[in-house]
Enzyme design. Structure first.
Site, short mmCIF file in Angstrom:
data_model
loop_
_atom_site.label_atom_id
_atom_site.label_comp_id
_atom_site.label_asym_id
_atom_site.label_seq_id
_atom_site.Cartn_x
_atom_site.Cartn_y
_atom_site.Cartn_z
N ASP A 189 32.87 34.60 43.41
CA ASP A 189 33.88 34.00 42.53
C ASP A 189 34.56 32.83 43.23
OD1 ASP A 189 36.80 35.16 40.66
OD2 ASP A 189 35.25 33.68 40.19
N LYS A 191 36.12 29.54 43.64
CA LYS A 191 36.74 28.58 42.72
C LYS A 191 38.04 28.10 43.38
CE LYS A 191 38.85 32.42 40.24
NZ LYS A 191 39.05 33.10 38.96
N ASN A 194 40.87 30.31 44.53
CA ASN A 194 40.72 31.20 45.70
C ASN A 194 40.73 30.43 47.01
OD1 ASN A 194 40.45 33.30 43.97
ND2 ASN A 194 38.21 33.21 43.90
#
Ligand SMILES: CN(C)[C@H]1CCc2nc(NC(=O)c3cccc([C@H]4CCCN4C(=O)Nc4cccc(C#N)c4)c3)sc2C1
Length: 408
Positions: A189, A191, A194
């Site tokens: 994940d 992105k 983060n």
């Protein structure tokens, strides 16, 4: 007591470590302390005998009363992140709360192990550090580095990010992924949400709930498609439901989306609906467009295409070196070796150690108090069992200090 048992009691990775054993006692008493169960003599006597032990433990071990809650700085599916100050040391931390009730309701009580283990054991400047993990009946708590520069979503909203800036943040992201992959994990994940900025302007990866361990061949067999729609790779999308195999290349796809977004201000495949976005990702050979109104270098275009390609042709499948050698990263300001000491594009201006101006203001709904805690289960559900062993402290435990004293 023979030597290696003592080793295990002190080894934070051993299920026999003291913190896990103490978690077990607390969990057992908590799960047995139900009126319907207390009617049984053995349970009643046991709970009565251990309640005082549990109360003493709750006071002696780290708990959320040791922290002053200053502000809510982030919110996720199962909880929130608060800026907190440790009452005794005055140090400021980011404390993530995860609601046990929410996890039990959705039988989703395993994802936080990767987050806890990665941040506890990473010992990497590219990964947010875990200082303490603890729990009470309602919440898990992760006490982590506070990253006062906020996330890269916020930075992209505040500034127009040039190729020079994109080169710096993409390079730091590649190094951070290198560290995570080196630990045997795929993030899934990746992105801008983060990627967090520390006080010196360098980034660290955060939020590891979607991470998964690779097997010895460096792949993961997993069916649930996890990740955020815009950044998810075609191979993860295609194999939803079936047992698919994929590797760290899924993170490199997300790097391609990130570069595109920094240069164009929007993600390449996003369309008004999820279905259309997915269709565009599956048909990326035709749907990837470079808007004419934004001029970017051929190197940048080539790099984006190299990441946003099918997995058998994706840059990085032969190792991170082929990424680092790409001409897009040629520059006069840093080398891959000096990157972490280079001067970042943005150094956050901070007025105090608890300055939260780089985070969007969150309406601080008070923590859900005892009222809507667990509605008492009718029988022993073992609600606390999935969380045994979560507690962690990066400080030496009293026993460790004692052992070190004896050994020296
Ligand atoms: C579906 N199952 C399998 C699981 C898949 C993975 C997963 N992750 C969850 N995660 C959450 O519920 C959650 C809670 C609070 C904050 C955050 C992030 C999102 C917003 C900010 N944030 C975060 O972690 N911030 C953070 C982290 C570290 C330092 C600092 C600072 N400063 C800030 C996430 S719930 C869940 C379900």
């Amino acid at each position: 007591m023979d030597e290696d048992i003592v080793e295990k009691l002190l080894d934070p990775r051993s299920p026999l470590n003291v913190e896990s054993l103490l978690d077990t006692v607390v969990a057992l008493v908590t799960d047995l302390k139900l009126p319907v169960l207390m009617r049984m003599k053995n349970i009643d006597l046991f709970v009565k005998r251990y309640q005082s032990v549990v109360d003493e433990l709750a006071k002696a071990r780290i708990n959320y009363k040791h922290f002053k809650q200053l502000k809510v700085i982030g919110r996720g599916a199962f909880g929130e992140v608060q800026l907190v100050r440790h009452v005794e040391t005055k140090k400021v931390y980011a404390m993530k709360l995860l609601c046990k009730e929410d996890m039990m309701k959705r039988s989703d009580s395993a994802f936080f192990w990767e987050e806890r283990n990665i941040m506890a054991h990473a010992d990497s400047e590219w990964i947010v550090k875990l200082h303490y993990a603890f729990q009470d009946e309602k919440f898990l708590y992760l006490v982590m580095d506070y990253m006062p520069g906020g996330d890269l979503v916020n930075l992209m909203q505040m500034y127009e990010t040039s190729e020079k800036w994109t080169r710096f943040y993409t390079a730091e992201l590649i190094e951070a992924l290198c560290a995570l992959h080196g630990m045997g994990y795929i993030h899934r994940d990746v992105k801008p949400d983060n990627m967090l900025v520390n006080r010196s302007g360098h980034i660290k990866l955060a939020d590891f709930g979607t991470c998964v361990r690779m097997n010895e061949n460096g792949v993961v067999r997993c069916s649930t498609a996890v990740g955020t729609p815009d950044y998810i790779s075609p191979e993860v999308l295609r194999n939803q439901g079936q047992d698919a195999e994929f590797g760290r290349e899924v993170d490199y796809w997300s790097v391609g989306v990130f570069i595109y977004e920094m240069l164009y201000g929007e993600t390449p495949f996003f369309k008004d609906s999820l279905a259309t976005t997915y269709a565009n990702i599956m048909d990326h050979e035709n749907s990837l467009k470079f808007p004419e109104d934004v001029v970017i270098s051929d190197n940048a275009k080539h790099l984006i295409r190299s990441f946003l390609s099918s997995v058998d042709k994706r840059l990085g499948r032969n190792g991170v070196q082929e990424i680092k050698a790409h001409p897009f990263f040629k520059n006069n300001d840093w080398t891959w070796e000096t990157l972490r000491n280079a001067t970042p594009p943005v150094i956050p201006e901070l007025r105090s150690d608890d300055d939260t101006s780089h985070f969007e203001v969150m309406t601080t709904e008070p923590r859900r108090e005892a009222t809507d805690g667990f509605q008492l289960p009718r029988t022993f559900n073992g609600n606390q069992l999935p969380f045994i062993g979560f507690t962690y402290s990066n400080e030496l435990s009293p026993i460790q200090k004692l052992k070190n004293g004896l050994m020296n």
